[in-house]
Each structure stands twice: as structure tokens, then as C-alpha cells.
Design an enzyme around this catalytic site. Structure first.
Site, mmCIF file in Angstrom:
data_model
loop_
_atom_site.group_PDB
_atom_site.id
_atom_site.type_symbol
_atom_site.label_atom_id
_atom_site.label_comp_id
_atom_site.label_asym_id
_atom_site.label_seq_id
_atom_site.Cartn_x
_atom_site.Cartn_y
_atom_site.Cartn_z
ATOM 1 N N ARG A 16 5.520 29.606 -16.927
ATOM 2 C CA ARG A 16 6.415 29.701 -15.759
ATOM 3 C C ARG A 16 6.703 28.305 -15.200
ATOM 4 N NH1 ARG A 16 6.725 27.911 -10.658
ATOM 5 N NH2 ARG A 16 4.511 28.348 -10.380
ATOM 6 N N ASP A 17 5.741 27.710 -14.555
ATOM 7 C CA ASP A 17 5.980 26.383 -13.949
ATOM 8 C C ASP A 17 6.345 25.376 -15.037
ATOM 9 O OD1 ASP A 17 6.154 24.571 -11.913
ATOM 10 O OD2 ASP A 17 4.090 24.766 -11.220
ATOM 11 N N HIS A 207 -3.442 23.623 -7.201
ATOM 12 C CA HIS A 207 -2.299 23.623 -8.126
ATOM 13 C C HIS A 207 -1.668 22.231 -8.023
ATOM 14 C CE1 HIS A 207 1.369 25.782 -9.844
ATOM 15 N NE2 HIS A 207 1.918 24.653 -9.406
ATOM 16 N N HIS A 209 0.310 18.920 -9.413
ATOM 17 C CA HIS A 209 1.207 18.256 -10.367
ATOM 18 C C HIS A 209 0.709 16.815 -10.533
ATOM 19 C CE1 HIS A 209 4.418 21.335 -10.875
ATOM 20 N NE2 HIS A 209 3.752 21.848 -9.850
ATOM 21 N N CYS A 240 9.653 21.115 -11.042
ATOM 22 C CA CYS A 240 10.285 22.131 -10.199
ATOM 23 C C CYS A 240 11.762 21.800 -10.050
ATOM 24 C CB CYS A 240 9.601 22.172 -8.830
ATOM 25 S SG CYS A 240 10.481 23.222 -7.660
ATOM 26 N N ASN A 249 2.648 20.016 -14.302
ATOM 27 C CA ASN A 249 1.330 20.340 -13.765
ATOM 28 C C ASN A 249 0.292 19.534 -14.525
ATOM 29 O OD1 ASN A 249 2.991 23.065 -13.633
ATOM 30 N ND2 ASN A 249 1.424 23.123 -12.049
HETATM 31 C C1 LIG Z 1 7.414 24.979 -6.320
HETATM 32 C C2 LIG Z 1 7.962 25.862 -7.356
HETATM 33 O O1 LIG Z 1 7.991 25.527 -8.488
HETATM 34 S S1 LIG Z 1 8.559 27.390 -6.840
HETATM 35 C C3 LIG Z 1 9.394 28.050 -8.260
HETATM 36 C C4 LIG Z 1 10.780 27.492 -8.426
HETATM 37 N N1 LIG Z 1 11.681 28.052 -7.453
HETATM 38 C C5 LIG Z 1 12.196 29.297 -7.585
HETATM 39 O O2 LIG Z 1 12.015 29.984 -8.568
HETATM 40 C C6 LIG Z 1 13.008 29.788 -6.411
HETATM 41 C C7 LIG Z 1 14.325 30.326 -6.857
HETATM 42 N N2 LIG Z 1 15.038 30.851 -5.724
HETATM 43 C C8 LIG Z 1 15.622 32.068 -5.731
HETATM 44 O O3 LIG Z 1 15.535 32.817 -6.700
HETATM 45 C C9 LIG Z 1 16.427 32.441 -4.534
HETATM 46 O O4 LIG Z 1 16.404 31.399 -3.615
HETATM 47 C C10 LIG Z 1 15.953 33.734 -3.825
HETATM 48 C C11 LIG Z 1 16.129 34.928 -4.728
HETATM 49 C C12 LIG Z 1 14.504 33.616 -3.407
HETATM 50 C C13 LIG Z 1 16.792 33.923 -2.555
HETATM 51 O O5 LIG Z 1 18.128 33.696 -2.902
HETATM 52 P P1 LIG Z 1 19.334 34.230 -1.976
HETATM 53 O O6 LIG Z 1 20.602 33.778 -2.607
HETATM 54 O O7 LIG Z 1 19.069 33.838 -0.557
HETATM 55 O O8 LIG Z 1 19.141 35.794 -2.155
HETATM 56 P P2 LIG Z 1 20.005 37.005 -1.669
HETATM 57 O O9 LIG Z 1 19.058 38.080 -1.270
HETATM 58 O O10 LIG Z 1 21.046 36.561 -0.667
HETATM 59 O O11 LIG Z 1 20.749 37.496 -3.016
HETATM 60 C C14 LIG Z 1 21.792 36.743 -3.629
HETATM 61 C C15 LIG Z 1 21.973 37.219 -5.051
HETATM 62 O O12 LIG Z 1 20.765 37.015 -5.816
HETATM 63 C C16 LIG Z 1 20.282 38.263 -6.330
HETATM 64 N N3 LIG Z 1 18.817 38.248 -6.217
HETATM 65 C C17 LIG Z 1 18.086 38.115 -5.095
HETATM 66 N N4 LIG Z 1 16.793 38.146 -5.393
HETATM 67 C C18 LIG Z 1 16.695 38.329 -6.727
HETATM 68 C C19 LIG Z 1 15.590 38.457 -7.621
HETATM 69 N N5 LIG Z 1 14.337 38.404 -7.186
HETATM 70 N N6 LIG Z 1 15.843 38.631 -8.927
HETATM 71 C C20 LIG Z 1 17.112 38.672 -9.380
HETATM 72 N N7 LIG Z 1 18.213 38.555 -8.579
HETATM 73 C C21 LIG Z 1 17.982 38.394 -7.261
HETATM 74 C C22 LIG Z 1 20.899 39.316 -5.426
HETATM 75 O O13 LIG Z 1 20.974 40.558 -6.096
HETATM 76 C C23 LIG Z 1 22.257 38.715 -5.153
HETATM 77 O O14 LIG Z 1 23.060 38.905 -6.306
HETATM 78 P P3 LIG Z 1 24.667 38.981 -6.209
HETATM 79 O O15 LIG Z 1 25.120 37.654 -5.713
HETATM 80 O O16 LIG Z 1 25.076 39.249 -7.612
HETATM 81 O O17 LIG Z 1 24.942 40.093 -5.237
HETATM 82 C C1 LIG Z 2 4.831 27.986 -6.966
HETATM 83 C C2 LIG Z 2 4.451 26.620 -7.400
HETATM 84 O O1 LIG Z 2 4.799 26.259 -8.500
HETATM 85 C C3 LIG Z 2 3.631 25.798 -6.512
HETATM 86 C C4 LIG Z 2 3.963 24.327 -6.446
HETATM 87 O O2 LIG Z 2 4.059 23.635 -7.468
HETATM 88 O O3 LIG Z 2 4.111 23.852 -5.330
#
Ligand SMILES: CC(=O)SCCNC(=O)CCNC(=O)[C@H](O)C(C)(C)COP(=O)(O)OP(=O)(O)OC[C@H]1O[C@@H](n2cnc3c(N)ncnc32)[C@H](O)[C@@H]1OP(=O)(O)O
Ligand SMILES: CC(=O)CC(=O)O
Length: 302
Positions: A16-17, A207, A209, A240, A249
Site C-alpha cells: 500500500r504505502d 511508522h 519514512h 505519499c 518507509n
Molecule cells: C500519509 C499517507 O500516505 S495517506 C495515504 C495516501 N492518501 C490517500 O490515499 C488519500 C486519498 N484521498 C481520497 O481518496 C479522498 O480525499 C477521499 C475519498 C478521502 C475524500 O475525497 P472527496 O472528493 O472529498 O470525497 P467525496 O465524498 O466528496 O466523493 C467524491 C467522489 O469520490 C468517490 N469516493 C469517495 N470515497 C471513495 C472511496 N472510499 N472509494 C472510492 N470512491 C470514493 C465518490 O463516490 C465521489 O465519486 P463521483 O465524483 O463519481 O460522484
Molecule cells: C497512512 C500513512 O501512510 C501514514 C504516514 O505515512 O503518515
């Protein structure tokens, strides 16, 4: 002599990450990776993310990946579930554990999940309810525990406040994400000292990086303080999409080597793990970002 934990749980987040920033990896390569990780003895595999495919297209095949792996007894599969929609998809695909994720930084939370920290907690309520109804464990992530790519400094009190909110929601464990790898050992020590005044040590994971090469030093500090759950990614894959410049990571191979040297049990076969890393790195056309993996590779080839 430090009082290290006798046993450490490794949460392998490579699929995933590690791969959420990679555009050219096939579903089959992800499945092969996860099967190889399970065969190497990893028992906790974060296999994908039920996030919006518009936001992170790299994770759009999470359902096919999870359906494609050989499920092994004793191996738990988790996935990111940012909202109810994600949790419903995770449930349909028989994940063992949901992972909800927010941050200690308002700016990062907005960029990453398009809402405030407070709103994220509200979004997680139905996720946790669904999990509880179905006997599924929920893990919570707090990102940016040591600094934020958008707002810079993050106060330890803010990290504590978000951890408390996630625990109150029903998370069994909080994983502390140094998303951009800026933390150093003294900073991690003072953050953990504060958190451990309020949170039992068994409920915290780290966690880290490795952007600034500090992850192993920080893990060693966390182990000295009794932390017994470590997230890592095979071959040091990762980054990310919402933290520009953040590298992977800490590599699982490097963590296992450290733990073996400290006499801490992990039940992971380091050679098989390294081979799993070489295989995915070949698929990505990259070298592993793991000193241990590279050293083992050179030994094997000489
Ligand atoms: C630190 C890290 O590494 S964290 C990991 C990396 N980051 C991520 O993975 C975060 C990714 N972010 C996201 O997926 C988004 O910001 C969300 C889903 C959390 C919120 O997005 P928003 O656009 O505000 O969601 P909203 O509820 O308004 O829905 C918008 C669209 O996305 C779709 N959607 C919302 N949630 C999901 C989901 N969990 N799975 C699939 N589709 C989704 C909706 O159906 C909608 O689709 P449409 O435009 O075709 O109608
Ligand atoms: C969800 C995560 O992937 C956590 C992080 O890296 O901050």
C-alpha cells in the site's frame, strides 16, 4: 541494558504505502508480492487502499489484489478505509482490519483527505460502527507526527489530542506516521514520553519514512521505550502522493536485521523477504532502498 520488547509485530505496508506512488505496477505483481511476503513469515499485510480512484489511481485495483492473493491462516490483511464507502468496499473484499487515517496537521489533512481533522473523525464514526458490527479491528493512523510538508512544525500536544480522539472512537492501535521522515531520535523520545503518559505502550505503533535517513535510529529509540509494533515496507518502497519529496518507509529488511541483532523475535525469514523485495523491484525497474537487501544481493551474486 535497554528494556527492549521480547517480540515485535511488523506491519508490512509495502503493497500500500510502498506502491501508492507507483504508476506502472501490475495487479499481478502486487499479488505476487503479497504472497511472497506471507511466505516470508509476515503476519500483518496492508494490502491496499479503498480510497477514491480519482485521488490515488494507483490503488484502484485494491479489490482485485485482495481477491487475488492466497489467504493464509494467521495472516491478517488490512486496507485503508477513509470513509464509509471505503469501509463497505473493504468489507465486501473480506479484509481483516480497517485502517482509518488522519493527521496532526490541519493543512496535511485537507490536502490528503479533503477535510479538517474534526471532519475526518466524524467520517470515521460510521466506519468504526461497521467494523464493530462485523467484528473487524480498526487501526488508526496519525500522519505528520514530527512535521508537516505544508505547515512545518507540529506540536506534540496536537499529536496526543488526535491519538486520544482515535482511541476514543474505538481504534485498538494508533500508528504514528512520520510522513516526511524529518524526526530525529530526541524529538521522537520527547513525543513518545508525552504520549506514554496518556496511552498504554501496547496501543502505539511507529511508522517512519526514511527521507532523512533517521528511521532506524528513531525505531531504536522507540524500541528502548517499549514500542513493540513497527510499520515498514519491503525494499524501502514508498512515498505519499500528498507529501512531495517524501521517500519510502523504512525498509522491512533493515528493521528485521536490527531486531535480529538485538535478539528480538520476529519469526520472519530475512532471505525470503529480501527475495520478495528483489522481485517487486525488478517489476518496478528500481534498486531496493535497503542496505540489508543490497548487501544480501551482493553476497548472493558473489
Ligand atoms: C500519509 C499517507 O500516505 S495517506 C495515504 C495516501 N492518501 C490517500 O490515499 C488519500 C486519498 N484521498 C481520497 O481518496 C479522498 O480525499 C477521499 C475519498 C478521502 C475524500 O475525497 P472527496 O472528493 O472529498 O470525497 P467525496 O465524498 O466528496 O466523493 C467524491 C467522489 O469520490 C468517490 N469516493 C469517495 N470515497 C471513495 C472511496 N472510499 N472509494 C472510492 N470512491 C470514493 C465518490 O463516490 C465521489 O465519486 P463521483 O465524483 O463519481 O460522484
Ligand atoms: C497512512 C500513512 O501512510 C501514514 C504516514 O505515512 O503518515
Amino acid at each position: 541494558m535497554a528494556n527492549y520488547p521480547a517480540k515485535v509485530k511488523i506491519v508490512e505496508v509495502g503493497a500500500r504505502d510502498g506502491l501508492q506512488n507507483e504508476t506502472s505496477v501490475s495487479t499481478q505483481s502486487k499479488i505476487t508480492l503479497l504472497n511472497a511476503l506471507a511466505d516470508a513469515g509476515l503476519k500483518h499485510l496492508e494490502a491496499g487502499a479503498f480510497v477514491s480512484p480519482k485521488w490515488v489511481p494507483q490503488m484502484a485495483d485494491s479489490a482485485q489484489v485482495i481477491q487475488g492473493i492466497t489467504r493464509k491462516e494467521g495472516v491478517e490483511i488490512s486496507a485503508l478505509t477513509p470513509n464509509l464507502k471505503g469501509a463497505e468496499l473493504a468489507l465486501e473484499n473480506q479484509v481483516d482490519e480497517f485502517a482509518i487515517f488522519t493527521a496532526a496537521s490541519e493543512a496535511f489533512t485537507q490536502k490528503n483527505i479533503n477535510c479538517s481533522i474534526e471532519e475526518s473523525i466524524e467520517r470515521f464514526r460510521p466506519v468504526v460502527e461497521l467494523a464493530q458490527k462485523n467484528n473487524i479491528k480498526v487501526r488508526g493512523y496519525v500522519s505528520c507526527i514530527a512535521g508537516c510538508p505544508y505547515q512545518g512544525k507540529v506540536e506534540p500536544e496536537q499529536v496526543l489530542a488526535v491519538c486520544k480522539q482515535l482511541l476514543a472512537l474505538g481504534c485498538y492501535e494508533i500508528s504514528l506516521g512520520d510522513t516526511i521522515g524529518v524526526g530525529t531520535a530526541n524529538q521522537i523520545e520527547s513525543l513518545l514520553s508525552l504520549l506514554l503518559e496518556h496511552i498504554p505502550v501496547q496501543r502505539l505503533a511507529v511508522h517512519f519514512h526514511d527521507t532523512y535517513g533517521q528511521a532506524l535510529a528513531n525505531i531504536h529509540k522507540a524500541l528502548e521505550m517499549g514500542i513493540a509494533t513497527i510499520d515498514s515496507a519491503v525494499a524501502g518502497l514508498g512515498g505519499c502522493p500528498y507529501a512531495k519529496g517524501a521517500s519510502g518507509n523504512v525498509a522491512t529488511e533493515d528493521v528485521i536485521y536490527l531486531l535480529q541483532g538485538l535478539g528480538i523475535s520476529t519469526e520472519i525469514d530475512l532471505e525470503r523477504l529480501a527475495k520478495a523485495g528483489w522481485q517487486i523491484c525488478d517489476a518496478l525497474n528500481k534498486a531496493p532502498v535497503s542496505k540489508v537487501s543490497l548487501a544480501l544481493k551482493n553476497t548472493c551474486q558473489s
